[in-house]
Design a protein around this motif. Structure first.
Motif: not given
Ligand SMILES: [Fe+2]
Length: 306
Positions: A101-120
Motif C-alpha cells: 500500500y502506498v499512501p494516497g498523496f505519495l501515490f499521486f506524487d509518484c505519478l507526477s514524476r512518471r513513476e508507477f508504484p508496482t506490486t511485485i
C-alpha cells in the motif's frame, strides 16, 4: 535465510521478503527476482494465457500496441528492469517496485514524476479470480501497457499534479477540522475519478466499446462482463456524475463511464482541477471508496511541509 525466503516465493499475503521490508518501514524495494517460486511463474503464465484472447477482443488498440511494445513474457513473471527499458522511451514512465500500500498523496506524487508504484507479489494459483489487493499481474499486465501511450501517460501525470494542487489549497486552510473535511472530499473525488477512468474506464472506438481501465484489463471475468453484459449500464462520462457516484468495491461494476479519447480524458482532469480550485470538490456525495487514514494523513503531512 535466503533459502527460506526463496522457498516461500513472492505470493500475495505470504511473502516474507516484502513483509520484512514493510516492517522496516521501507516503501520502495527491489524486485528480488530470484525469490519467485516456480508456482509464482506458473500463476503468471496461466493468467497471461487466459487473458490473451480476451485482450484481443475487448482491449482498446492503445493497450494492444503497448503489449506489442513491452513484449511481456507469456511463461514467467517479467523483470521490471526489462519492462522499463521498453517503457521509458515511450512516455518517460517507469515501474518502481513497492512493498504494498502506498499512501494516497505519495501515490499521486509518484505519478507526477512518471513513476508507477508496482506490486511485485503475485496471487496464489488457487485464487486466480480473487484479488484482495493489487498484484504484479494487475499492475504490470493491466496498467503498464497503457503507460506506453503518451496521451494516457500525460493524464496520469496531470492527475498527480491535481494532488499537489489539493495540498497547496489545504495548506492555506488554517482551521484543522475544516482542512481535514475539505481534504476528505477532495480525495474522495480524486479517488472516484481514478476508479472510474484509470481502473474501470471504457472508450468509444470505431470497433465498438473497448476497455482501457486496468481493473478490467487484468480481470478475466470482468473484462467480458463489462463489454457484453446487459447487467452493466454504460454512459458517456459526465464529470459531475462521476465525482458524486459511489464505487462498488467487492463485485463487478454495474455502472461504467465511456470516454471518446485520451485527449477527452485529459480535458476531464483539467476540469477536475479547475473545479477543485473553485471549491466544487469540497462537498462531494458520501460513500465509497472510503478514505483510508493513511491516505488522508499523507495529504495532511504534505500540506504541513509546505
Ligand atoms: Fe490498479
Amino acid at each position: 535465510m535466503a533459502g527460506t525466503l526463496a522457498a516461500t516465493g513472492l505470493t500475495t499475503g505470504s511473502a516474507p521478503f516484502v513483509e520484512e521490508a514493510r516492517t522496516r518501514g521501507e516503501l520502495y524495494i527491489t524486485q528480488a527476482y530470484e525469490l519467485y517460486s516456480q508456482q509464482n511463474h506458473e500463476a503468471w503464465a496461466s493468467l497471461h494465457k487466459r487473458m490473451q484472447p480476451r485482450w484481443e477482443r475487448y482491449a482498446n488498440d492503445h493497450f494492444l500496441r503497448g503489449l506489442d511494445t513491452l513484449r511481456l513474457p507469456a511463461d514467467r513473471i517479467p523483470h521490471l528492469s526489462h519492462v522499463n527499458q521498453r517503457l521509458k522511451p515511450m512516455s518517460g514512465f517507469e515501474a518502481r517496485p513497492v512493498s504494498g500500500y502506498v499512501p494516497g498523496f505519495l501515490f499521486f506524487d509518484c505519478l507526477s514524476r512518471r513513476e508507477f508504484p508496482t506490486t511485485i507479489t503475485i496471487r496464489d494459483q488457487s485464487r486466480m479470480d480473487y484479488l484482495p489487493e493489487p498484484d504484479i499481474f494487475h499492475d504490470v499486465a493491466g496498467h503498464i501497457p497503457m503507460h506506453t501511450e503518451k496521451a494516457f501517460a500525460d493524464v496520469l501525470v496531470r492527475l498527480g499534479g491535481c494532488a499537489h494542487t489539493a495540498v497547496a489549497m489545504a495548506a492555506r486552510v488554517h482551521d484543522r477540522d475544516e482542512q481535514t473535511r475539505r481534504l476528505r472530499n477532495v480525495i474522495r473525488a480524486m479517488s472516484r475519478f481514478f476508479w472510474f477512468t484509470v481502473e474501470f474506464g471504457l472508450m468509444r472506438t470505431p470497433q465498438g466499446i473497448r476497455a482501457y481501465g486496468s481493473g478490467l484489463l487484468s480481470s478475466y471475468g470482468e473484462l467480458e462482463h463489462a463489454i457484453e453484459s446487459d447487467q452493466v449500464q454504460r454512459y458517456p462520462v459526465q464529470l459531475e456524475w462521476l465525482i458524486h457516484q459511489g464505487a462498488e468495491i467487492d463485485h463487478y461494476q454495474p455502472l461504467l463511464f465511456i470516454v471518446d479519447s485520451f485527449d477527452h480524458l485529459f480535458s476531464l482532469v483539467e476540469q477536475l482541477e479547475q473545479w477543485m480550485r473553485e471549491g466544487k470538490l469540497n462537498n462531494v456525495a458520501p460513500g465509497l471508496p472510503e478514505i483510508a487514514a493513511g491516505d488522508l494523513q499523507s495529504f495532511l503531512d504534505a500540506a504541513e511541509s509546505l
